[in-house]
Design a protein around this motif. Structure first.
Motif, PDB file in Angstrom:
ATOM      1  N   LEU A   1       1.010  -0.975  -0.053  1.00  0.00           N
ATOM      2  CA  LEU A   1       0.252  -0.427   0.142  1.00  0.00           C
ATOM      3  C   LEU A   1       0.759   1.512  -0.282  1.00  0.00           C
ATOM      4  O   LEU A   1       2.143   1.233   1.341  1.00  0.00           O
ATOM      5  N   ARG A   2       0.661   1.977  -0.935  1.00  0.00           N
ATOM      6  CA  ARG A   2       1.491   2.810  -1.268  1.00  0.00           C
ATOM      7  C   ARG A   2       0.580   4.771  -0.221  1.00  0.00           C
ATOM      8  O   ARG A   2      -0.323   4.544  -1.335  1.00  0.00           O
ATOM      9  N   THR A   3       1.397   5.743  -0.054  1.00  0.00           N
ATOM     10  CA  THR A   3       0.465   6.845  -0.050  1.00  0.00           C
ATOM     11  C   THR A   3       1.551   7.868   0.080  1.00  0.00           C
ATOM     12  O   THR A   3       1.987   7.991   1.258  1.00  0.00           O
ATOM     13  N   ASP A   4       1.410   8.510  -0.465  1.00  0.00           N
ATOM     14  CA  ASP A   4       2.359   9.906   0.019  1.00  0.00           C
ATOM     15  C   ASP A   4       3.872   9.645  -0.124  1.00  0.00           C
ATOM     16  O   ASP A   4       4.854  10.151   1.149  1.00  0.00           O
ATOM     17  N   GLY A   5       4.251   8.732  -0.948  1.00  0.00           N
ATOM     18  CA  GLY A   5       5.682   8.716  -0.711  1.00  0.00           C
ATOM     19  C   GLY A   5       5.597   7.260  -0.102  1.00  0.00           C
ATOM     20  O   GLY A   5       7.056   6.936   0.328  1.00  0.00           O
ATOM     21  N   ALA A   6       4.641   7.050   0.952  1.00  0.00           N
ATOM     22  CA  ALA A   6       5.090   5.571   1.943  1.00  0.00           C
ATOM     23  C   ALA A   6       4.948   4.713   1.516  1.00  0.00           C
ATOM     24  O   ALA A   6       4.072   4.361   1.048  1.00  0.00           O
ATOM     25  N   GLU A   7       4.938   3.485   2.088  1.00  0.00           N
ATOM     26  CA  GLU A   7       4.808   2.140   1.531  1.00  0.00           C
ATOM     27  C   GLU A   7       4.691   0.438   3.136  1.00  0.00           C
ATOM     28  O   GLU A   7       5.824   1.253   3.378  1.00  0.00           O
ATOM     29  N   VAL A   8       3.365  -0.033   3.139  1.00  0.00           N
ATOM     30  CA  VAL A   8       3.346  -0.600   3.305  1.00  0.00           C
ATOM     31  C   VAL A   8       3.251  -1.504   3.253  1.00  0.00           C
ATOM     32  O   VAL A   8       3.030  -2.028   1.584  1.00  0.00           O
ATOM     33  N   ARG A   9       2.839  -3.007   3.540  1.00  0.00           N
ATOM     34  CA  ARG A   9       2.131  -4.181   3.126  1.00  0.00           C
ATOM     35  C   ARG A   9       1.279  -4.414   4.186  1.00  0.00           C
ATOM     36  O   ARG A   9       1.794  -4.583   5.876  1.00  0.00           O
ATOM     37  N   LEU A  10       0.604  -4.950   3.496  1.00  0.00           N
ATOM     38  CA  LEU A  10      -0.692  -5.554   4.239  1.00  0.00           C
ATOM     39  C   LEU A  10      -0.952  -6.922   3.894  1.00  0.00           C
ATOM     40  O   LEU A  10      -1.013  -7.448   2.856  1.00  0.00           O
ATOM     41  N   ARG A  11      -1.105  -8.106   5.262  1.00  0.00           N
ATOM     42  CA  ARG A  11      -1.304  -9.168   4.950  1.00  0.00           C
ATOM     43  C   ARG A  11      -2.298  -9.792   5.133  1.00  0.00           C
ATOM     44  O   ARG A  11      -3.512  -9.001   6.393  1.00  0.00           O
ATOM     45  N   LEU A  12      -3.448 -10.688   4.735  1.00  0.00           N
ATOM     46  CA  LEU A  12      -4.421 -11.011   5.104  1.00  0.00           C
ATOM     47  C   LEU A  12      -3.972 -12.363   4.828  1.00  0.00           C
ATOM     48  O   LEU A  12      -4.525 -13.229   3.594  1.00  0.00           O
ATOM     49  N   GLU A  13      -4.853 -13.067   6.183  1.00  0.00           N
ATOM     50  CA  GLU A  13      -4.462 -15.178   6.243  1.00  0.00           C
ATOM     51  C   GLU A  13      -5.636 -15.560   6.673  1.00  0.00           C
ATOM     52  O   GLU A  13      -6.130 -15.414   7.660  1.00  0.00           O
ATOM     53  N   GLN A  14      -7.318 -15.972   5.317  1.00  0.00           N
ATOM     54  CA  GLN A  14      -8.356 -16.198   6.274  1.00  0.00           C
ATOM     55  C   GLN A  14      -7.689 -17.487   7.130  1.00  0.00           C
ATOM     56  O   GLN A  14      -7.609 -18.022   6.730  1.00  0.00           O
ATOM     57  N   LYS A  15      -8.941 -17.218   7.955  1.00  0.00           N
ATOM     58  CA  LYS A  15      -9.015 -18.274   9.308  1.00  0.00           C
ATOM     59  C   LYS A  15     -10.320 -19.324   9.023  1.00  0.00           C
ATOM     60  O   LYS A  15     -10.701 -20.517   9.394  1.00  0.00           O
ATOM     61  N   GLY A  16     -11.695 -18.837   8.363  1.00  0.00           N
ATOM     62  CA  GLY A  16     -12.642 -19.725   8.465  1.00  0.00           C
ATOM     63  C   GLY A  16     -13.703 -18.182   8.224  1.00  0.00           C
ATOM     64  O   GLY A  16     -13.168 -17.475   7.697  1.00  0.00           O
ATOM     65  N   THR A  17     -14.979 -19.247   8.852  1.00  0.00           N
ATOM     66  CA  THR A  17     -16.120 -17.838   8.316  1.00  0.00           C
ATOM     67  C   THR A  17     -17.470 -18.038   9.198  1.00  0.00           C
ATOM     68  O   THR A  17     -17.705 -19.267   9.275  1.00  0.00           O
ATOM     69  N   PHE A  18     -18.102 -17.468   9.611  1.00  0.00           N
ATOM     70  CA  PHE A  18     -18.667 -18.028  10.485  1.00  0.00           C
ATOM     71  C   PHE A  18     -19.482 -15.916   9.748  1.00  0.00           C
ATOM     72  O   PHE A  18     -19.023 -14.474  10.948  1.00  0.00           O
ATOM     73  N   ILE A  19     -20.319 -16.504   9.949  1.00  0.00           N
ATOM     74  CA  ILE A  19     -20.950 -15.224   9.449  1.00  0.00           C
ATOM     75  C   ILE A  19     -20.887 -14.439   8.121  1.00  0.00           C
ATOM     76  O   ILE A  19     -21.389 -13.949   6.717  1.00  0.00           O
ATOM     77  N   PHE A  20     -19.097 -14.121   8.302  1.00  0.00           N
ATOM     78  CA  PHE A  20     -17.989 -13.233   7.250  1.00  0.00           C
ATOM     79  C   PHE A  20     -17.280 -13.971   7.791  1.00  0.00           C
ATOM     80  O   PHE A  20     -16.949 -14.632   8.547  1.00  0.00           O
ATOM     81  N   THR A  21     -16.396 -14.007   6.453  1.00  0.00           N
ATOM     82  CA  THR A  21     -15.440 -14.850   5.891  1.00  0.00           C
ATOM     83  C   THR A  21     -14.383 -13.942   6.964  1.00  0.00           C
ATOM     84  O   THR A  21     -14.485 -12.502   6.689  1.00  0.00           O
ATOM     85  N   PHE A  22     -12.871 -14.019   8.049  1.00  0.00           N
ATOM     86  CA  PHE A  22     -12.257 -13.866   8.328  1.00  0.00           C
ATOM     87  C   PHE A  22     -11.041 -14.251   8.685  1.00  0.00           C
ATOM     88  O   PHE A  22     -10.963 -15.189   7.911  1.00  0.00           O
TER      89      PHE A  22
END
Length: 372
Positions: free
Chosen positions: A65-86
Motif C-alpha cells: 500500500l502506497r500513499t504520500d511516498g510511504a509504503e507498507v505491506r498488508l497481509r490478510l490470511e483467511q482463517k474461517g467463516t462465521f457469518i463473515f469470512t475472517f
C-alpha cells in the motif's frame, strides 16, 4: 487582535467570495458544532486513497500500500467463516522512515496532530490484528469494491478501520469507522511502524455536522459570528476565522481556487501576496494560501505594531473553506507553528450528506465515546 488596515471593501470581497461559492444548505445556513462523527457506511466516509500492488501469497493476500511516498505491506490470511469470512491481518514496513511517513499520512487524514518524535527506536514491529470481509459494494461509477473491516492492535491502542479494495487489486481506500478510533490508530501506527510520536492535545472543531473538521490548540476560545467562527489564543495574540461553503455546480471556465484567492488579495491591495500564492494537493483536497505584512493596533499597549495575515482557501470540489489568520510579527515562531498544525489537520467531507451525530459543544480529542 484587530484586523488593522483591512478596509470595508476587503471584508465585502470576502463576503462576495463566500456568496460565490455557497450553494443551498439543508440547515438553512446555520453551521453547527458537532462532538463526534459516526460513519454511516464505509462507502460514504471520507477516505485515504492508496495505490496497491498485489503479490502472490500461498496463505492469503499480500498487498503493498502506497500513499504520500510511504509504503507498507498488508497481509490478510483467511482463517474461517462465521457469518463473515475472517482471518488474521498484519501491517509491516521495511524501515521506520517508511512507517513514519505512513503514520503521518494517516494522522493527517484522520485530522489528529502528531507531536515530536519519541526516543530512539529499534526495528519496527508489525501491527497485528484481524479482518472481516463484509462483502462487495458497487460505487456510483459502477466500480466494484471488496469491503473489509480491519481490527488492529490491542488496548489501549486498539482501533477499527474500514478497508475498501478495488476488484482489480490496483487501488484501495481506508475509511473511518468512528471518530474515537482516531487517536489510538494514529498512535498505534506511529509507535509500531514509525517514530513514536504521540497525538498532540487539541480540541476538535466541526462545522455543519462535521463536514468541515479542524484541530486547534486546546487553550483557544471560539466565538460564533454570523457566517463564521472566530478563534483566538488566551492572550489574544493570534486570531483565526473559519468560514465554510458548499460549492454549487461550477462551469468549466469558472475561476480556479488560486484565482479566487488572487481576486480577494488584489481587492485588498495586496499585489505582492497575490503574485506569490502557494499551492498543495493533499489527496483530493486542494489548498492555496498567501501571506502579507500589515500594521495593527495593539489595544493592550496602545501602539501600532507590525503584523501578518495569512489567507487560505481549501476545496475538494464539493466543499470550500476559507481560513484567515492574523498574528504579530514578533510572535511568528509560535504563531506559524499553530497555523501549520491547523492547516495540516483541515478536513473536508467528500460526501456532505454523510450521517453524523449532532451536538452543540466543542469537544477535546478524547471526548465521550459513541458506538455504531
Amino acid at each position: 487582535m484587530t484586523h488593522g488596515r483591512l478596509p470595508p471593501e476587503v471584508l465585502e470581497s470576502l463576503r462576495a467570495l463566500e456568496e460565490f461559492a455557497r450553494g443551498d444548505r439543508p440547515d438553512g445556513g446555520r453551521d453547527e458544532v458537532a462532538r463526534l462523527r459516526i460513519a454511516s457506511g464505509a462507502m460514504s466516509t471520507r477516505g485515504l486513497p492508496l495505490e496497491v500492488a498485489a503479490e502472490p501469497d500461498e496463505r492469503g493476500l499480500r498487498l503493498r500500500l502506497r500513499t504520500d511516498g510511504a509504503e507498507v505491506r498488508l497481509r490478510l490470511e483467511q482463517k474461517g467463516t462465521f457469518i463473515f469470512t475472517f482471518g488474521d491481518a498484519t501491517l509491516e514496513v521495511d524501515d521506520r522512515h517508511q512507517g513514519a511517513a505512513f503514520a503521518r499520512a494517516v494522522a493527517s487524514w484522520l485530522g489528529v496532530p502528531l507531536g515530536d518524535p519519541g526516543a530512539a527506536l529499534v526495528a519496527p514491529e508489525p501491527v497485528v490484528g484481524a479482518y472481516a470481509r463484509l462483502g462487495v459494494r458497487r460505487d456510483a461509477s459502477g466500480q466494484d469494491w471488496e469491503l473489509l473491516k480491519l481490527f488492529l492492535g490491542d488496548e489501549p491502542r486498539a482501533a477499527e478501520v474500514f478497508f475498501r479494495l478495488r476488484a482489480d487489486h490496483a487501488a484501495a481506500v481506508l475509511g473511518e469507522k468512528a471518530s474515537f478510533y482516531r487517536v489510538p490508530l494514529a498512535e498505534l501506527l506511529s509507535a509500531a511502524l514509525g517514530d513514536g510520536r504521540a497525538v498532540v492535545p487539541h480540541q476538535r472543531l466541526m462545522l455543519d455536522h462535521g463536514n468541515l473538521e479542524v484541530a486547534v490548540p486546546p487553550t483557544w476560545s471560539a466565538k460564533r459570528e454570523e457566517s463564521c467562527i472566530t478563534l483566538q489564543d488566551p492572550a489574544d495574540t493570534r486570531r483565526l476565522e473559519i468560514s465554510y461553503l458548499r460549492l454549487p455546480s461550477l462551469a468549466p471556465d469558472a475561476p480556479s481556487l488560486a484565482d479566487r484567492l488572487r481576486h480577494v488579495l488584489l481587492s485588498a491591495g495586496e499585489q505582492e501576496a497575490a503574485a506569490h500564492i502557494d499551492r498543495q494537493q493533499r489527496a483530493n483536497l486542494e489548498l492555496v494560501w498567501a501571506d502579507y505584512p500589515y500594521e495593527a493596533h495593539d489595544d493592550e499597549r496602545d501602539i501600532v505594531r507590525p503584523a501578518r495575515g495569512r489567507w487560505l482557501l481549501a476545496s475538494n470540489g464539493v466543499l470550500q473553506a476559507l481560513l484567515t489568520y492574523y498574528y504579530w510579527t514578533d510572535d511568528a515562531p509560535g504563531a506559524v507553528a499553530d497555523w501549520e498544525q491547523v492547516a495540516a489537520m483541515l478536513r473536508l467531507q467528500d460526501d456532505p450528506g454523510a450521517e453524523v451525530m449532532k451536538a452543540w459543544a466543542l469537544a477535546p480529542v478524547n471526548g465521550p465515546a459513541a458506538t455504531d
